[in-house]
Design a protein around this motif. Structure first.
Motif, mmCIF file in Angstrom:
data_model
loop_
_atom_site.group_PDB
_atom_site.id
_atom_site.type_symbol
_atom_site.label_atom_id
_atom_site.label_comp_id
_atom_site.label_asym_id
_atom_site.label_seq_id
_atom_site.Cartn_x
_atom_site.Cartn_y
_atom_site.Cartn_z
ATOM 1 N N GLY A 79 3.202 -8.655 8.572
ATOM 2 C CA GLY A 79 2.810 -7.437 7.873
ATOM 3 C C GLY A 79 3.316 -7.402 6.447
ATOM 4 N N ARG A 80 4.540 -7.867 6.262
ATOM 5 C CA ARG A 80 5.133 -7.857 4.919
ATOM 6 C C ARG A 80 4.451 -8.886 4.020
ATOM 7 N N SER A 81 4.300 -10.128 4.510
ATOM 8 C CA SER A 81 3.732 -11.177 3.658
ATOM 9 C C SER A 81 2.255 -10.945 3.382
ATOM 10 N N GLY A 82 1.576 -10.222 4.288
ATOM 11 C CA GLY A 82 0.166 -9.916 4.077
ATOM 12 C C GLY A 82 -0.067 -8.720 3.189
ATOM 13 N N ARG A 83 1.018 -8.081 2.728
ATOM 14 C CA ARG A 83 0.938 -6.922 1.828
ATOM 15 C C ARG A 83 0.101 -5.791 2.424
ATOM 16 N N PHE A 84 0.358 -5.496 3.680
ATOM 17 C CA PHE A 84 -0.356 -4.397 4.325
ATOM 18 C C PHE A 84 0.190 -3.052 3.842
ATOM 19 N N GLY A 85 -0.674 -2.043 3.892
ATOM 20 C CA GLY A 85 -0.322 -0.758 3.323
ATOM 21 C C GLY A 85 0.808 -0.037 4.013
#
Length: 244
Positions: free
Chosen positions: A205-211
């Protein structure tokens, strides 16, 4: 925040399966422990250090594709095995992964599987408010489990172990499976929320830059979930509605 405690920008919710939607994480941990302990006993004898179903499970296998989990845990013990073939049952990476899956299915067949009521209610709530929903799991048994607990229709898309293999997507902690779910829903990562109980899922979630990244703490690892990128940690998704 809206009634279900997500930022106004969020248009889609992406849910992990084991430990978030269904009460199967503990079954996975037990199957991994039996698989690895049997292997280590045969390899090292009675003096082996057993697989820890909490610490080792969280650190090395939870949320990862099965073969990746085997490689990760064995590397922590300084053990390297040949990859083997997809239908292998021997002392190879694929062989141990297959043994674990056989044990998992046996345990699920014998003990059954349940969904977390708080999650099911929460998914229904966000859908009623117009948000899109997807399930993202490394499990190759994802669809069967969703059907077994009667919630398959609550998810607009499913990216699981089978879909990931078909598309050549690396599993968690890489963000690719979550990004694929967002793409299939017609949204971007920035307007998607990730719901995960695994540290590997937090990293994705962090590396994918999720909202927004929601950590679901079923086993007392709230601090670790926050350290790995959670924006908020709850013990059950019902808490999010209560906070609204």
């Amino acid at each position: 925040m809206r009634p279900y405690n997500l930022p106004e920008s969020i248009e889609a919710c992406l849910f992990d399966l084991d430990g978030v939607i269904t009460k199967t994480a503990v079954v996975h941990a037990a199957a991994w422990k039996q698989t690895f302990d049997d292997f280590l006993l045969q390899r090292d004898g009675s003096g082996f250090t057993p697989f820890d179903a909490t610490r080792d499970y969280d650190e090395y296998v939870d949320g990862r594709p099965r073969a990746d989990g085997v490689r990760s845990f064995l590397a922590s013990r300084g053990i390297s095995l040949p990859e083997g073939s997809p239908d292998d049952e021997g002392d190879t990476v694929e062989g141990l992964a297959n043994r674990k899956n056989d044990l998992l299915l046996e345990k699920i067949s014998a003990e059954g599987v349940e969904a977390y009521p708080g999650t099911v209610h929460y998914v229904r709530t966000v859908r009623q408010h117009g948000l899109k929903t997807g399930v993202v799991s490394s499990s190759a048994n994802c669809r069967e489990i969703l059907v077994a607990v009667g919630v398959e229709s609550l998810f607009d898309v499913r990216i699981d172990g089978l879909v990931a293999a078909e598309r050549g997507l690396p599993g968690k902690p890489h963000p690719d499976t979550f990004l694929a779910a967002a793409h299939d829903l017609g949204v971007t990562a920035r307007v998607s929320a990730v719901f995960e109980d695994a540290l590997a899922g937090m990293d994705a979630g962090r590396s994918g830059r999720f909202g927004y990244v929601v950590g679901v703490d079923r086993v007392g690892q709230a601090n670790a979930l926050l350290a790995h990128g959670a924006d908020i940690v709850v013990r059950d998704l019902a808490e999010l509605e209560h906070q609204g």
